[in-house]
Write an enzyme that holds these catalytic residues in place. Structure first.
Site: not given
Ligand code: F6P
Length: 357
Positions: A139, A181
């Site tokens: 991010d 994301m």
């Molecule tokens: O913070 C990194 C990230 O990839 C975000 O961009 C995304 O919203 C989140 O993690 C997704 O998390 P998870 O792997 O728990 O679905």
């Protein structure tokens, strides 16, 4: 020295390059011991501990491997009591981590993680544990750091997807919506959209209106271009509306789904054939790009330098192309959005990209 090493939060490409740099420098070059801790702080909360002494052989051949050889979790906050929110109190689980740290005879821990993990490390440093942070997240939203490990690879993946959507969009005269994301920061959407010529880029930082998007689509039609590619960050929202959430199969409420909302509404407004792609975790997996491998190496070496000079309680940041270190207190519980004066935003709008406003 005995240096504990962990990766926490969501993974990203480039983590192994950081691990490799730390082990090669601290152990291979200087003869210190690096103790790899599995699955973030969880490896210290469990009994027996899940830790291993890291050798040069352990880090051989991992430079371009995705993920993390130490494992990670974003569900193991020791300061979170079952069913509740994270607390400022020293919990029983936090005591387990502290006990393990002391029992293993660690001089410090290098914690590779995003804002959540660094917030936890900060709490441990306030309990007297020697912590050093390294920022990683696709991010790119860690406060004070210009760039985090993983971001450039995610931008490459998203840019490639946009280019692919451009050609099929053009063949079929379609609107293609790509959801990427980035949670509450639109860096991935902005950079990948710019890199691959997206016509509309929607960010969490700039609530959008359908009027602005429709205007752009119409303007393109007037010029004889009956297709458009729209990149939307998962945390983007219509002006006056809330972000879109969806529940995962495991029951977690995550940001996501705004791509469908935007596509449906644009179809209603324009009647134009529209398709949606959600890029998801493809942005997080696979081989890190060369830049992330180099950046990971710089971050790892700088963290070991801090450990050697016993300069604890700090997070390593790359700022203005220099490696720097700043106290946890200045980064904890903050994150870096796309600034309204961001030069990328300005350049995108200058060349006619619609940002939904
Ligand atoms: O913070 C990194 C990230 O990839 C975000 O961009 C995304 O919203 C989140 O993690 C997704 O998390 P998870 O792997 O728990 O679905």
């Amino acid at each position: 020295m005995k240096i504990g090493l962990s990766t926490g939060g969501g993974d990203c490409p480039g983590l192994n390059s950081v691990i490799r740099a730390i082990v090669r420098y601290a152990t291979g070059k200087l003869g210190h011991e690096v103790i790899g801790i599995e699955d973030s702080f969880t490896g210290l909360m469990e009994r027996p501990y899940r830790v291993r002494s890291m050798s040069l052989k352990d880090v051989s051949g991992i430079l371009n491997r995705g993920g993390t050889i130490l494992g990670t979790t974003n569900a193991g906050n020791p300061f979170k009591v079952a069913g509740g929110a994270p607390t400022k109190e020293v919990t029983a689980k936090a005591r387990l981590v502290q006990e393990a740290y002391q029992d293993l005879g660690l001089d410090c821990m290098i914690v590779i993680g995003g804002d959540g993990t660094q917030g936890i490390a900060y709490q441990f440093s306030q309990m007297g544990l020697n912590m050093i942070g390294i920022p990683k997240t696709i991010d790119n939203d860690l406060a004070e750091a210009d760039i985090t490990v993983g971001f450039e690879t995610a931008v490459e993946v998203a840019s490639d997807a946009i280019l692919r959507l451009q050609s099929t969009a053009e063949s079929h005269d379609r609107i293609m919506v790509l959801e990427v994301m980035g949670r509450h920061a639109g860096h991935i959407a902005l950079h990948s959209g710019m890199a691959s010529g997206a016509h509309v880029i929607l960010l969490p930082e700039i609530p959008f209106t359908y009027e602005a998007i429709s205007r752009k689509l119409e303007e393109r039609r007037q010029l004889g271009m009956n297709y458009s590619v729209i990149v939307v960050a998962e945390g983007a929202m219509e002006k006056g509306a809330e972000p879109t959430f969806q529940t995962s199969v495991s029951g977690r409420r995550n940001l996501g789904g705004v791509g469908h909302v935007v596509a449906e509404r644009l179809f209603q407004l324009t009647g134009n054939d529209t398709r949606i792609t959600v890029l998801g975790h493809i942005q997080r997996g696979g081989q890190p790009c060369p830049f992330d491998r180099v950046l990971g190496t710089l971050y790892g070496v700088k963290a070991v330098d801090l450990a050697l000079s016993r300069d604890f309680g700090k997070v390593v940041v790359m700022r203005q192309h220099r490696m720097d270190a700043i106290p946890y207190s200045t980064v904890a519980n903050r994150f870096r959005e796309v600034d309204k004066n961001d030069m990328y935003l300005r350049a995108a709008e200058a060349i006619g990209v619609c940002l939904g406003r």
